[in-house]
Design a protein around this motif. Structure first.
Motif, mmCIF file in Angstrom:
data_model
loop_
_atom_site.group_PDB
_atom_site.id
_atom_site.type_symbol
_atom_site.label_atom_id
_atom_site.label_comp_id
_atom_site.label_asym_id
_atom_site.label_seq_id
_atom_site.Cartn_x
_atom_site.Cartn_y
_atom_site.Cartn_z
ATOM 1 N N GLN A 122 34.838 58.103 45.415
ATOM 2 C CA GLN A 122 34.086 57.025 44.747
ATOM 3 C C GLN A 122 32.622 57.436 44.502
ATOM 4 O O GLN A 122 32.042 57.104 43.477
ATOM 5 C CB GLN A 122 34.134 55.773 45.644
ATOM 6 N N VAL A 123 32.034 58.157 45.460
ATOM 7 C CA VAL A 123 30.623 58.538 45.291
ATOM 8 C C VAL A 123 30.480 59.927 44.648
ATOM 9 O O VAL A 123 29.375 60.462 44.555
ATOM 10 C CB VAL A 123 29.823 58.456 46.623
ATOM 11 N N GLY A 124 31.603 60.512 44.218
ATOM 12 C CA GLY A 124 31.548 61.751 43.441
ATOM 13 C C GLY A 124 31.360 63.017 44.258
ATOM 14 O O GLY A 124 30.766 63.989 43.787
ATOM 15 N N VAL A 125 31.890 63.019 45.487
ATOM 16 C CA VAL A 125 31.822 64.230 46.321
ATOM 17 C C VAL A 125 33.176 64.927 46.259
ATOM 18 O O VAL A 125 34.177 64.379 46.735
ATOM 19 C CB VAL A 125 31.467 63.874 47.790
ATOM 20 N N PHE A 126 33.198 66.127 45.663
ATOM 21 C CA PHE A 126 34.484 66.805 45.478
ATOM 22 C C PHE A 126 34.554 68.186 46.146
ATOM 23 O O PHE A 126 35.622 68.788 46.179
ATOM 24 C CB PHE A 126 34.803 66.925 43.986
ATOM 25 N N ASN A 127 33.444 68.697 46.673
ATOM 26 C CA ASN A 127 33.471 70.017 47.320
ATOM 27 C C ASN A 127 33.798 69.889 48.810
ATOM 28 O O ASN A 127 33.091 70.439 49.680
ATOM 29 C CB ASN A 127 32.145 70.765 47.106
ATOM 30 N N VAL A 128 34.870 69.144 49.102
ATOM 31 C CA VAL A 128 35.292 68.942 50.485
ATOM 32 C C VAL A 128 36.816 69.021 50.581
ATOM 33 O O VAL A 128 37.519 68.658 49.640
ATOM 34 C CB VAL A 128 34.851 67.551 51.031
ATOM 35 N N ASN A 129 37.295 69.516 51.710
ATOM 36 C CA ASN A 129 38.715 69.426 52.047
ATOM 37 C C ASN A 129 38.814 68.642 53.346
ATOM 38 O O ASN A 129 38.181 69.030 54.329
ATOM 39 C CB ASN A 129 39.318 70.806 52.322
ATOM 40 N N LEU A 130 39.583 67.556 53.329
ATOM 41 C CA LEU A 130 39.780 66.771 54.544
ATOM 42 C C LEU A 130 41.163 67.075 55.107
ATOM 43 O O LEU A 130 42.112 67.295 54.353
ATOM 44 C CB LEU A 130 39.663 65.273 54.264
ATOM 45 N N ARG A 131 41.230 67.049 56.439
ATOM 46 C CA ARG A 131 42.514 67.287 57.105
ATOM 47 C C ARG A 131 42.611 66.337 58.293
ATOM 48 O O ARG A 131 41.601 66.051 58.936
ATOM 49 C CB ARG A 131 42.534 68.737 57.595
ATOM 50 N N VAL A 132 43.842 65.875 58.577
ATOM 51 C CA VAL A 132 44.063 65.061 59.776
ATOM 52 C C VAL A 132 44.624 65.978 60.860
ATOM 53 O O VAL A 132 45.575 66.720 60.619
ATOM 54 C CB VAL A 132 45.059 63.914 59.491
ATOM 55 N N GLY A 133 44.005 65.954 62.040
ATOM 56 C CA GLY A 133 44.495 66.803 63.128
ATOM 57 C C GLY A 133 43.493 66.891 64.251
ATOM 58 O O GLY A 133 42.500 66.161 64.280
#
Ligand code: SAM
Length: 214
Positions: A122-133
């Motif tokens: 929504q705030v335009g942050v795309f240089n991230v990879n999220l992971r659950v663990g």
């Protein structure tokens, strides 16, 4: 509509600059990233206050100054690959993403990670990879990292994170008991690990194999 721009400027001047943070890129990021969107709407009016806030699941978004202090300690220039342990609301992730090349962020609680992903988009942050663990084990497939930030308190420094720290890389981590911790910065210089004490702090538990047992 109130976008809280004035509250943000005040937060940066009175809580961050006034306590000695000077990095212009960091001050700009914290002036611009809409922190209120990372908490429930009922808490928007408190989002720029000088304390942590509840984000559900028994977890918190850190006090703005703590976000600034920990980010400043990584000394980011814009080129780094950074690992964050404890995505939480995603606010710290958004600040890191403004200041480095890529952020890898791990959260153990699925609902928080999902919500953070939505807000970051929504705030335009795309240089991230999220992971659950379990972030106490790091993210070995993406190592080494130039910076690692742990946003939950650990009983001791998780060994895998030290192993995943690249040459010259910095790890910022709160270590102590469940009530009070010391914030440490560890810098890798070849085989040597230089440890600095950045002061006292209080975080929720790092729960995992190299943290507290659930
Ligand atoms: N950086 C967050 C923000 O800006 O909202 C604040 C995070 S909160 C203080 C700490 C987070 O660490 C919680 O969301 C918690 O679920 C998460 N956490 C605790 N142990 C973890 C683990 N082993 N791996 C990944 N996340 C963990």
């Amino acid at each position: 509509m109130n976008d809280y721009a004035l509250s943000r400027r005040r937060m940066v001047q009175e809580q961050i600059q006034a306590r000695g943070i000077r990095d212009e890129r960091l001050l700009k990021a914290m002036t611009e990233v809409p922190r209120h969107l990372f908490v429930d709407e009922a808490l928007w009016t408190q989002a720029y206050n000088d304390h942590p806030l509840a984000i559900g699941e028994g977890q918190t978004i850190s006090q703005p100054y703590m976000v600034a202090l920990m980010t400043d300690a990584l000394g980011l220039t814009g080129k780094e690959r950074v690992l964050e342990i404890g995505t939480g609301s995603g606010y710290q992730t958004a600040i890191l993403a403004r200041l480095c090349d890529w952020v890898f962020s791990i959260e153990r609680l699925t609902p928080l990670s999902r919500r953070a992903q939505r807000v970051l988009e929504q705030v335009g942050v795309f240089n991230v990879n999220l992971r659950v663990g379990d972030g106490s084990k790091g993210w070995p497939e993406e190592a080494p990292f130039d910076g690692i930030m742990v946003t939950a308190g650990a009983p001791e420094i998780p060994q895998p994170l030290l192993q995943q720290l690249g040459e010259g890389g910095r790890l910022v981590v709160p270590v102590g008991d469940r009530y009070l911790q010391t914030l440490y910065r560890v810098t890798r210089r070849g085989q040597e690990l230089v440890k600095e004490d950045l002061g006292g702090c209080r975080f929720v538990d790092l729960v995992g194999q190299y943290g507290w047992k659930a």
